[in-house]
Design an enzyme around this catalytic site. Structure first.
Site, PDB file in Angstrom:
ATOM      1  N   GLU A  90      22.952 -22.387  42.117  1.00 52.89           N
ATOM      2  CA  GLU A  90      22.083 -21.377  42.740  1.00 52.89           C
ATOM      3  C   GLU A  90      22.678 -20.739  43.991  1.00 52.89           C
ATOM      4  O   GLU A  90      22.445 -19.552  44.247  1.00 52.89           O
ATOM      5  CB  GLU A  90      20.702 -21.977  43.044  1.00 52.89           C
ATOM      6  CG  GLU A  90      19.941 -22.434  41.793  1.00 52.89           C
ATOM      7  CD  GLU A  90      19.632 -21.312  40.797  1.00 52.89           C
ATOM      8  OE1 GLU A  90      19.735 -20.124  41.159  1.00 52.89           O
ATOM      9  OE2 GLU A  90      19.286 -21.648  39.643  1.00 52.89           O
ATOM     10  N   GLU A 128      18.172 -18.042  33.307  1.00 50.41           N
ATOM     11  CA  GLU A 128      19.452 -17.501  32.862  1.00 50.41           C
ATOM     12  C   GLU A 128      19.863 -17.970  31.468  1.00 50.41           C
ATOM     13  O   GLU A 128      21.037 -18.299  31.251  1.00 50.41           O
ATOM     14  CB  GLU A 128      20.521 -17.886  33.886  1.00 50.41           C
ATOM     15  CG  GLU A 128      20.795 -19.402  34.033  1.00 50.41           C
ATOM     16  CD  GLU A 128      19.942 -20.107  35.067  1.00 50.41           C
ATOM     17  OE1 GLU A 128      18.814 -19.642  35.350  1.00 50.41           O
ATOM     18  OE2 GLU A 128      20.392 -21.140  35.595  1.00 50.41           O
ATOM     19  N   HIS A 130      20.489 -11.487  39.755  1.00 47.46           N
ATOM     20  CA  HIS A 130      20.562 -12.937  39.927  1.00 47.46           C
ATOM     21  C   HIS A 130      20.840 -13.640  38.595  1.00 47.46           C
ATOM     22  O   HIS A 130      21.807 -14.397  38.465  1.00 47.46           O
ATOM     23  CB  HIS A 130      19.259 -13.448  40.550  1.00 47.46           C
ATOM     24  CG  HIS A 130      19.236 -14.926  40.766  1.00 47.46           C
ATOM     25  ND1 HIS A 130      19.562 -15.518  41.968  1.00 47.46           N
ATOM     26  CD2 HIS A 130      18.958 -15.933  39.920  1.00 47.46           C
ATOM     27  CE1 HIS A 130      19.482 -16.822  41.842  1.00 47.46           C
ATOM     28  NE2 HIS A 130      19.103 -17.119  40.606  1.00 47.46           N
ATOM     29  N   GLU A 131      19.993 -13.381  37.614  1.00 46.10           N
ATOM     30  CA  GLU A 131      20.152 -14.098  36.331  1.00 46.10           C
ATOM     31  C   GLU A 131      21.479 -13.735  35.665  1.00 46.10           C
ATOM     32  O   GLU A 131      22.133 -14.588  35.075  1.00 46.10           O
ATOM     33  CB  GLU A 131      18.973 -13.808  35.388  1.00 46.10           C
ATOM     34  CG  GLU A 131      17.599 -14.147  35.962  1.00 46.10           C
ATOM     35  CD  GLU A 131      17.495 -15.493  36.634  1.00 46.10           C
ATOM     36  OE1 GLU A 131      18.250 -16.411  36.271  1.00 46.10           O
ATOM     37  OE2 GLU A 131      16.671 -15.643  37.554  1.00 46.10           O
ATOM     38  N   GLN A 134      11.254 -23.555  28.142  1.00 49.16           N
ATOM     39  CA  GLN A 134      11.877 -23.559  29.479  1.00 49.16           C
ATOM     40  C   GLN A 134      12.418 -24.971  29.673  1.00 49.16           C
ATOM     41  O   GLN A 134      11.648 -25.894  29.926  1.00 49.16           O
ATOM     42  CB  GLN A 134      10.840 -23.189  30.548  1.00 49.16           C
ATOM     43  CG  GLN A 134      11.274 -23.471  31.988  1.00 49.16           C
ATOM     44  CD  GLN A 134      12.565 -22.779  32.399  1.00 49.16           C
ATOM     45  OE1 GLN A 134      12.763 -21.598  32.143  1.00 49.16           O
ATOM     46  NE2 GLN A 134      13.479 -23.529  33.002  1.00 49.16           N
ATOM     47  N   ASP A 192      12.572 -31.408  39.354  1.00 46.84           N
ATOM     48  CA  ASP A 192      11.528 -30.398  39.584  1.00 46.84           C
ATOM     49  C   ASP A 192      10.857 -30.596  40.954  1.00 46.84           C
ATOM     50  O   ASP A 192      10.430 -29.632  41.584  1.00 46.84           O
ATOM     51  CB  ASP A 192      10.440 -30.460  38.503  1.00 46.84           C
ATOM     52  CG  ASP A 192      10.838 -29.693  37.239  1.00 46.84           C
ATOM     53  OD1 ASP A 192      11.854 -28.965  37.287  1.00 46.84           O
ATOM     54  OD2 ASP A 192      10.135 -29.833  36.218  1.00 46.84           O
ATOM     55  N   HIS A 233      24.325 -15.782  36.929  1.00 50.45           N
ATOM     56  CA  HIS A 233      24.421 -17.134  36.355  1.00 50.45           C
ATOM     57  C   HIS A 233      25.348 -17.164  35.122  1.00 50.45           C
ATOM     58  O   HIS A 233      25.783 -18.238  34.714  1.00 50.45           O
ATOM     59  CB  HIS A 233      23.044 -17.631  35.930  1.00 50.45           C
ATOM     60  CG  HIS A 233      22.243 -18.270  37.028  1.00 50.45           C
ATOM     61  ND1 HIS A 233      22.707 -19.339  37.753  1.00 50.45           N
ATOM     62  CD2 HIS A 233      20.990 -18.010  37.500  1.00 50.45           C
ATOM     63  CE1 HIS A 233      21.776 -19.712  38.628  1.00 50.45           C
ATOM     64  NE2 HIS A 233      20.725 -18.915  38.495  1.00 50.45           N
ATOM     65  N   TYR A 261      19.496 -22.725  47.127  1.00 48.81           N
ATOM     66  CA  TYR A 261      19.792 -21.294  47.033  1.00 48.81           C
ATOM     67  C   TYR A 261      20.367 -20.784  48.350  1.00 48.81           C
ATOM     68  O   TYR A 261      21.436 -20.173  48.391  1.00 48.81           O
ATOM     69  CB  TYR A 261      18.513 -20.495  46.747  1.00 48.81           C
ATOM     70  CG  TYR A 261      17.925 -20.680  45.374  1.00 48.81           C
ATOM     71  CD1 TYR A 261      17.254 -21.848  45.037  1.00 48.81           C
ATOM     72  CD2 TYR A 261      18.009 -19.687  44.417  1.00 48.81           C
ATOM     73  CE1 TYR A 261      16.691 -22.015  43.783  1.00 48.81           C
ATOM     74  CE2 TYR A 261      17.450 -19.835  43.155  1.00 48.81           C
ATOM     75  CZ  TYR A 261      16.794 -21.002  42.841  1.00 48.81           C
ATOM     76  OH  TYR A 261      16.248 -21.170  41.599  1.00 48.81           O
ATOM     77  N   PRO A 310       6.742 -19.317  34.130  1.00 49.27           N
ATOM     78  CA  PRO A 310       6.590 -19.909  35.469  1.00 49.27           C
ATOM     79  C   PRO A 310       7.658 -19.526  36.489  1.00 49.27           C
ATOM     80  O   PRO A 310       7.512 -19.832  37.661  1.00 49.27           O
ATOM     81  CB  PRO A 310       6.625 -21.419  35.192  1.00 49.27           C
ATOM     82  CG  PRO A 310       7.401 -21.561  33.921  1.00 49.27           C
ATOM     83  CD  PRO A 310       7.121 -20.320  33.119  1.00 49.27           C
ATOM     84  N   TYR A 311       8.747 -18.880  36.039  1.00 48.82           N
ATOM     85  CA  TYR A 311       9.811 -18.515  36.980  1.00 48.82           C
ATOM     86  C   TYR A 311       9.979 -16.999  37.042  1.00 48.82           C
ATOM     87  O   TYR A 311       9.443 -16.262  36.206  1.00 48.82           O
ATOM     88  CB  TYR A 311      11.132 -19.172  36.564  1.00 48.82           C
ATOM     89  CG  TYR A 311      11.074 -20.667  36.699  1.00 48.82           C
ATOM     90  CD1 TYR A 311      11.218 -21.274  37.940  1.00 48.82           C
ATOM     91  CD2 TYR A 311      10.818 -21.472  35.595  1.00 48.82           C
ATOM     92  CE1 TYR A 311      11.121 -22.654  38.082  1.00 48.82           C
ATOM     93  CE2 TYR A 311      10.720 -22.856  35.731  1.00 48.82           C
ATOM     94  CZ  TYR A 311      10.869 -23.434  36.972  1.00 48.82           C
ATOM     95  OH  TYR A 311      10.771 -24.788  37.111  1.00 48.82           O
TER      96      TYR A 311
HETATM   97  N1  BES Z   1      17.603 -21.136  37.163  1.00 46.39           N
HETATM   98  C1  BES Z   1      16.585 -20.598  37.998  1.00 46.39           C
HETATM   99  C2  BES Z   1      15.199 -21.015  37.592  1.00 46.39           C
HETATM  100  C3  BES Z   1      14.978 -22.516  37.543  1.00 46.39           C
HETATM  101  C4  BES Z   1      15.529 -23.354  38.488  1.00 46.39           C
HETATM  102  C5  BES Z   1      14.193 -23.041  36.559  1.00 46.39           C
HETATM  103  C6  BES Z   1      15.306 -24.722  38.407  1.00 46.39           C
HETATM  104  C7  BES Z   1      13.972 -24.406  36.489  1.00 46.39           C
HETATM  105  C8  BES Z   1      14.529 -25.260  37.409  1.00 46.39           C
HETATM  106  C9  BES Z   1      16.644 -19.061  38.050  1.00 46.39           C
HETATM  107  O1  BES Z   1      17.928 -18.546  37.983  1.00 46.39           O
HETATM  108  C10 BES Z   1      16.093 -18.620  39.380  1.00 46.39           C
HETATM  109  O2  BES Z   1      16.670 -18.960  40.367  1.00 46.39           O
HETATM  110  N2  BES Z   1      14.999 -17.872  39.383  1.00 46.39           N
HETATM  111  C11 BES Z   1      14.394 -17.347  40.581  1.00 46.39           C
HETATM  112  C12 BES Z   1      14.630 -15.872  40.716  1.00 46.39           C
HETATM  113  C13 BES Z   1      15.745 -15.489  41.606  1.00 46.39           C
HETATM  114  C14 BES Z   1      15.775 -13.996  41.806  1.00 46.39           C
HETATM  115  C15 BES Z   1      15.874 -16.229  42.894  1.00 46.39           C
HETATM  116  C16 BES Z   1      12.891 -17.518  40.486  1.00 46.39           C
HETATM  117  O3  BES Z   1      12.403 -17.968  39.455  1.00 46.39           O
HETATM  118  O4  BES Z   1      12.208 -17.217  41.448  1.00 46.39           O
HETATM  119 ZN    ZN Z   2      19.014 -18.923  39.744  1.00 43.92          ZN
END
Ligand code: BES
Ligand code: ZN
Length: 632
Positions: free
Chosen positions: A334, A287, A311-312, A147, A392, A315, A400, A282-283
């Protein structure tokens, strides 16, 4: 380390020109050199929990007078030679710059050079999680997944770890178990038989010809199998979970791709596939090109969480083809993705009610994030200042949902017909490029410059407030049809809790009979927001049995129910919460549940964390440790 002039075949000529360093979260001198191709030759050693091999970076010489290439790394090392130097100390939180001095004999005007760097990961590599066979579902084989977003690629191999640099990729990865990576498979080859009692290995190869940033580098290897979920899509997961995952996605995946193609333009990455990971992922989803990585909590057996796939998939345009130039402009990834996701949802349901319902859930997430940080906090800005910060730490629903609301605002301001012409224009203008908020603004203004009516409307946009004011944006006028039923039921429970005379409400399973799981989520979140948490522990138990929440397999729903129970001091949910925290490592659920459990029963929270420390992904583990520190 080996340095050589790049061969003609890899050194594709491009107009070399200097550029700005607009990403504060990299130590690389990417204004002078830019990576054009990356080859990773890795062997996965499950026994040593080590990824070992060589990375070859081909860099284009932009400045023509720079004798040094500075890369991001996260390693600590002692040996230094004349050709490269690892800084003596880390620059937190960005790691250790690796400075490579070109040998005197290299021509300073050469258009490209290729660096070959031997690498081996250590246990401190934050981009990888290694699972023992006991930590996987069938307990037969080990598992590894990466990741890299936001800045963890540098902990895998030295690179220009910024979304402002894009390169094509070749993946050569040797493993005893099937491998996936973020490129198109070019076939496993070169079987090497077992040695010293270890299993034999295959070389799995992939190629990514669309330039992509380092954070989209991804690999996974384990006991995985695949099944078709559409004409250009497969799902991958453990053999025991395969049929359930196939059922979850086969109805919607192709419809989603087609809906997105209608809003933007044809899908660029050839195939769209989903890898369902072990529960410590963890997520919700990540994407990674060609293979979206997803949490197993999306496979809830009711197709109610496939919006994560919408969602993915989105991306594939916003983020992967058009990438934010730095993590300060993360809303361009996002916010646009939320916007496209909700356009897909509206298209497949044939109604805007569904997208506004999703936006209402999003607005609640925005409220929670702003409440956590405080309304004046830098991280509640659409463009936060991330100098010296770890992206992070800034992660929240703000980019978002504030990003979504910004784009939704343009749709309403200009009217959907005009706005829909801009969408493909924007994604064409920045295709295979990186973009910042100022370029977004300039492109939008320019596109409508000759449309007097639209231009006038855009003149009234207060860009500085949108970009830099902390706290809430103006709340849009969402269609509340689907949410109203949820609020009405919440009102009844509130009246019941407050023993109000007018309440002759008798809860029954019928109350939510026709509801989607997300309507229950909205109902539960409404009750969470009530001041002073009037719902009693007895009512929590009644709700759990009457509505079946206590036995639901849908983690979105059950985590909301436990959170409400913890807020209401219903001890009946404490133990089930602790159990869930041992089964799911998705931070979206882990964070609020620990936050509440620490406040209610610190001992149980502490014990639960100690028992599951190794189960959690390193990023998640660190996040929970911070929660314990914060709540003393
Ligand atoms: N790209 C993100 C996950 C991410 C963001 C990982 C920042 C590391 C750093 C992914 O597209 C995402 O937004 N995942 C969401 C799900 C979505 C349906 C809102 C999540 O993990 O909750
Ligand atoms: Zn996302």
């Amino acid at each position: 380390m080996v340095i050589r002039p790049a061969s003609e075949s890899v050194a594709k000529t491009g107009a070399a020109s200097m550029r700005q360093r607009r990403d504060p979260n990299t130590l690389a001198n990417y204004d002078q050199w830019t990576t054009t191709h990356t080859t990773t030759d890795f062997t996965i050693d499950f026994d040593a929990k080590r990824l070992k091999g060589t990375v070859h970076l081909t860099l284009e010489n932009l400045a023509k007078d720079s004798r040094q290439i500075i890369l991001d790394t996260s390693v600590r090392a002692n040996d230094e030679t004349a050709e490269y130097q690892l800084a003596a100390s880390r620059i937190e939180p960005y790691g250790t710059p690796l400075t490579i001095s070109l040998p005197a004999k290299t021509d300073p005007t050469a258009s490209h050079v290729t660096l070959s760097i031997d690498v081996a990961t250590t246990k401190d590599c934050t981009a990888l999680q290694w699972l023992t066979p006991a930590q996987t579902s069938n307990k037969k084989h080990p598992y590894i997944f990466s990741q890299c977003q936001a800045i963890h690629a540098r902990s895998l191999f030295p690179c220009q770890d910024t979304p402002d640099v894009k390169s094509t990729f070749t993946f050569n990865i040797r493993s005893p178990l099937p491998v996936l990576a973020s490129g198109l498979p070019t076939g496993p080859k070169d079987f090497q038989p077992s040695k010293d009692g270890k299993p034999g290995t295959l070389l799995y190869t992939f190629h990514q010809e669309i330039p992509m940033p380092s954070y989209l580098f991804a690999l996974a290897s384990g006991d995985i199998a695949s099944a078709s979920i559409g004409p250009r899509s497969t799902v991958w997961t453990g053999p025991e979970e395969l049929t359930a995952s196939q059922w979850e996605f086969e109805k919607d995946t192709e419809a989603y791709i087609q809906a997105a193609e209608k809003v933007v333009y044809p899908y660029a990455w050839t195939t769209y596939n989903v890898l369902v990971l072990p529960p410590s992922f963890p997520y919700g989803g990540m994407e990674n090109p060609v293979y979206t990585f997803a949490t197993p909590t999306v496979v809830s057996g009711d197709r109610q969480n496939v919006d994560v796939i919408a969602h993915e998939l989105s991306h594939s345009w916003s983020g992967n083809l058009v990438s934010n130039a730095s993590w300060e402009h993360f809303w361009l990834n996002e916010g646009w993705t939320e916007y496209l996701e909700r356009r897909i949802i509206a298209a497949v349901h044939g109604s805007d009610q569904y997208r506004d319902f999703s936006a209402i859930i999003g607005w609640k997430a925005l409220e929670d994030s702003i409440a956590q940080f405080g309304e004046d906090h830098n991280f509640t800005k659409l463009i936060p200042d991330l100098k010296g910060k770890d992206p992070d730490d800034a992660f929240s629903s703000v980019p978002y949902e504030k990003g979504f609301v910004f784009l939704y605002h343009f749709e309403k301001l200009l009217g959907i017909e005009k706005w829909d012409k801009f969408i493909p224009h924007y994604f064409t203008t920045f295709k295979q490029k990186s973009v910042d908020s100022y370029e977004f603004k300039a492109t939008l203004l320019d596109f409508f410059a000759n449309d007097a009516d639209a231009a006038k409307k855009l003149q009234n946009v207060d860009w500085d407030t949108w970009f830099y004011a902390p706290g809430f944006p103006p709340k849009p006028d969402f269609d509340t049809t689907l949410a109203d039923q949820c609020y009405a039921l919440a009102d009844k429970w509130q009246a019941l809790a407050e023993n109000r005379k007018e309440s002759d409400f008798k809860p029954s399973a019928k109350d939510i009979e026709s509801w989607t799981a997300n309507q229950s989520v909205v109902f539960l979140e409404r009750l969470q927001s009530l001041p002073d948490h009037p719902i009693t522990p007895e009512l929590i138990n009644l709700m759990g049995t009457t509505y079946g929440y206590e036995s639901s397999k849908n983690v979105e729903l059950v985590s909301r129910f436990y959170t409400l129970g913890l807020m209401s001091r219903a001890e009946s949910v404490y133990k089930p919460t602790a159990e869930l925290l041992g089964e799911v490592g998705r931070m979206k659920f882990v964070r609020p549940l620990y936050r509440q459990l620490i406040m209610r029963d610190r001992k149980l929270a502490g014990r639960t964390f100690e028992e599951n420390r190794d189960f959690y992904h390193p990023i998640c583990r660190g996040m929970v440790e911070k929660l314990f520190e914060k709540h003393g």
